[in-house]
Design a protein around this motif. Structure first.
Motif, PDB file in Angstrom:
ATOM      1  N   ALA A 205       0.830  -1.213   0.000  1.00  0.00           N
ATOM      2  CA  ALA A 205       0.000   0.000   0.000  1.00  0.00           C
ATOM      3  C   ALA A 205       0.861   1.258   0.000  1.00  0.00           C
ATOM      4  N   ILE A 206       1.859   1.302   0.860  1.00  0.00           N
ATOM      5  CA  ILE A 206       2.680   2.512   0.941  1.00  0.00           C
ATOM      6  C   ILE A 206       3.595   2.628  -0.268  1.00  0.00           C
ATOM      7  N   ILE A 207       3.989   1.495  -0.856  1.00  0.00           N
ATOM      8  CA  ILE A 207       4.797   1.541  -2.079  1.00  0.00           C
ATOM      9  C   ILE A 207       3.990   2.171  -3.211  1.00  0.00           C
ATOM     10  N   MET A 208       2.739   1.751  -3.356  1.00  0.00           N
ATOM     11  CA  MET A 208       1.888   2.333  -4.406  1.00  0.00           C
ATOM     12  C   MET A 208       1.632   3.814  -4.151  1.00  0.00           C
ATOM     13  N   ALA A 209       1.435   4.186  -2.892  1.00  0.00           N
ATOM     14  CA  ALA A 209       1.247   5.601  -2.571  1.00  0.00           C
ATOM     15  C   ALA A 209       2.495   6.405  -2.919  1.00  0.00           C
TER      16      ALA A 209
ATOM     17  N   LEU B 248      -4.465   6.988  -5.291  1.00  0.00           N
ATOM     18  CA  LEU B 248      -5.135   8.287  -5.239  1.00  0.00           C
ATOM     19  C   LEU B 248      -4.568   9.134  -4.111  1.00  0.00           C
ATOM     20  N   ALA B 249      -4.396   8.538  -2.932  1.00  0.00           N
ATOM     21  CA  ALA B 249      -3.847   9.292  -1.798  1.00  0.00           C
ATOM     22  C   ALA B 249      -2.453   9.813  -2.118  1.00  0.00           C
ATOM     23  N   GLY B 250      -1.639   8.990  -2.811  1.00  0.00           N
ATOM     24  CA  GLY B 250      -0.309   9.434  -3.197  1.00  0.00           C
ATOM     25  C   GLY B 250      -0.343  10.570  -4.197  1.00  0.00           C
ATOM     26  N   MET B 251      -1.255  10.498  -5.168  1.00  0.00           N
ATOM     27  CA  MET B 251      -1.387  11.586  -6.136  1.00  0.00           C
ATOM     28  C   MET B 251      -1.807  12.880  -5.454  1.00  0.00           C
ATOM     29  N   ILE B 252      -2.769  12.779  -4.551  1.00  0.00           N
ATOM     30  CA  ILE B 252      -3.194  13.976  -3.815  1.00  0.00           C
ATOM     31  C   ILE B 252      -2.019  14.562  -3.048  1.00  0.00           C
ATOM     32  N   THR B 253      -1.227  13.707  -2.427  1.00  0.00           N
ATOM     33  CA  THR B 253      -0.063  14.177  -1.678  1.00  0.00           C
ATOM     34  C   THR B 253       0.917  14.900  -2.585  1.00  0.00           C
ATOM     35  N   GLY B 254       1.197  14.326  -3.754  1.00  0.00           N
ATOM     36  CA  GLY B 254       2.113  14.962  -4.689  1.00  0.00           C
ATOM     37  C   GLY B 254       1.623  16.302  -5.176  1.00  0.00           C
ATOM     38  N   PHE B 255       0.323  16.401  -5.457  1.00  0.00           N
ATOM     39  CA  PHE B 255      -0.238  17.671  -5.913  1.00  0.00           C
ATOM     40  C   PHE B 255      -0.226  18.714  -4.797  1.00  0.00           C
ATOM     41  N   VAL B 256      -0.628  18.315  -3.599  1.00  0.00           N
ATOM     42  CA  VAL B 256      -0.678  19.260  -2.485  1.00  0.00           C
ATOM     43  C   VAL B 256       0.725  19.745  -2.132  1.00  0.00           C
ATOM     44  N   ALA B 257       1.725  18.871  -2.268  1.00  0.00           N
ATOM     45  CA  ALA B 257       3.093  19.253  -1.936  1.00  0.00           C
ATOM     46  C   ALA B 257       3.610  20.378  -2.812  1.00  0.00           C
ATOM     47  N   GLN B 258       3.226  20.394  -4.085  1.00  0.00           N
ATOM     48  CA  GLN B 258       3.816  21.371  -5.010  1.00  0.00           C
ATOM     49  C   GLN B 258       2.876  22.496  -5.417  1.00  0.00           C
ATOM     50  N   PHE B 259       1.563  22.260  -5.336  1.00  0.00           N
ATOM     51  CA  PHE B 259       0.592  23.301  -5.693  1.00  0.00           C
ATOM     52  C   PHE B 259      -0.110  23.733  -4.405  1.00  0.00           C
ATOM     53  N   THR B 260       0.390  24.752  -3.779  1.00  0.00           N
ATOM     54  CA  THR B 260       0.026  25.048  -2.390  1.00  0.00           C
ATOM     55  C   THR B 260      -1.029  26.139  -2.226  1.00  0.00           C
ATOM     56  N   ASP B 261      -1.437  26.772  -3.315  1.00  0.00           N
ATOM     57  CA  ASP B 261      -2.294  27.948  -3.169  1.00  0.00           C
ATOM     58  C   ASP B 261      -3.748  27.614  -2.832  1.00  0.00           C
ATOM     59  N   ASN B 262      -4.260  26.505  -3.352  1.00  0.00           N
ATOM     60  CA  ASN B 262      -5.683  26.203  -3.198  1.00  0.00           C
ATOM     61  C   ASN B 262      -5.830  24.714  -2.938  1.00  0.00           C
TER      62      ASN B 262
END
Length: 280
Positions: free
Chosen positions: A39-43, A220-234
């Motif tokens: 699970a964590i590998i896929m994330a 999905l959780a990993g993708m959200i994490t990646g997006f939130v990490a770099q796109f921080t405004d909204n």
């Protein structure tokens, strides 16, 4: 509102020439205790392929070799090393806890450590078994207002007290006020919706039953994490864009595949983000 490709294109732009890995966020992923190492590998695969600059994984020690065989780009350490975990919590700007975490005493202790050590400027993403552990707590002292919850219907039932049959927009929006003011909820189902406390409700119209396989939510959780990490405004936009892209990629792959594997989605993320940025 319908969450569509436009939301993604409004978010993803070509990377600045004067940038470095620290520019695109430091993500800490926590989970993968025995026997849920995959699970964590896929994330982590999804987080890195989504563009997070630095990704560190806290997991079961025996899982680290497997993680690095799939993803040498990630740093990793033994989750049982709680002093190191504490330092890594403070170093991150976004923390994902839950994929493959389980419900062991170590899992419970780890969630408690995150809730006491995370800081107000950080974003905390709670997924999988961490949601169930959270539901067992009588009182939660939230360390930050910036929370992302990613439950499927049964997890949301445990966390909110709303039975699955009653999880309509009105009841879900009402339950969300019990959480911190900047909370974003990804209510996963065959009709996934995304909520925040300002009244935004986003509806996904992509995706389908070809995604019904283990690890899809971890990705999905990993993708959200990646997006939130770099796109921080909204926060709502970042979560919505990641959720859309996850299902849009799956829908495209399903044209030639009866079942879409979560790892296949992760392989496609950089190409789709490149196309989106070029079309901005």
């Amino acid at each position: 509102m319908i969450i569509d490709e436009k939301l993604v294109k409004d978010l993803i732009h070509p990377r600045p020439l004067k940038s470095h890995k620290g520019t695109f966020g430091r993500a800490l992923l926590i989970g993968g205790l025995y026997p849920y190492g995959g699970a964590i590998i896929m994330a982590a695969l999804a987080t890195i392929n989504s563009g997070a600059g630095l990704v560190t994984v806290a997991t079961y020690s025996a899982n680290i070799t497997a993680l690095h065989s799939h993803l040498p780009e990630a740093m990793a350490f033994d989750l049982a090393d709680q002093p190191l975990l504490k330092r890594q919590i403070h170093a991150a700007n976004v923390i994902l806890i839950g994929p493959g975490l389980g419900d062991s005493p170590l899992a419970q202790k780890t969630l408690e450590l995150v809730l006491t050590q995370a800081e107000s400027e950080q974003t905390l993403i709670i997924d999988g078994s961490a949601l169930d552990l959270l539901a067992q707590k009588e009182q939660i002292d939230w360390p930050t207002e910036k929370i992302v919850l990613t439950p499927h219907q049964k997890e949301w039932e445990r966390l909110s007290g709303i039975e699955i049959s009653q999880q309509d927009q009105e009841n879900t929006q009402a339950a969300l006020v019990r959480f911190p003011s900047q909370t974003v909820l990804v209510a996963k189902s065959h009709e996934t919706k995304i909520y925040d406390q300002t009244g935004h409700i986003g509806q996904l119209t992509v995706g389908g039953p070809y995604q019904a396989t283990g690890g899809m939510g971890d990705t999905l959780a990993g993708m959200i994490t990646g997006f939130v990490a770099q796109f921080t405004d909204n926060l709502f936009q970042s979560v919505g864009a990641a959720s859309y892209l996850h299902s849009a990629i799956a829908e495209d792959l399903a044209k030639e595949a009866y079942v879409v594997l979560p790892t296949s989605i992760s392989q496609e993320i950089p190409k789709w983000m490149k196309r989106m940025s070029d079309e901005t």
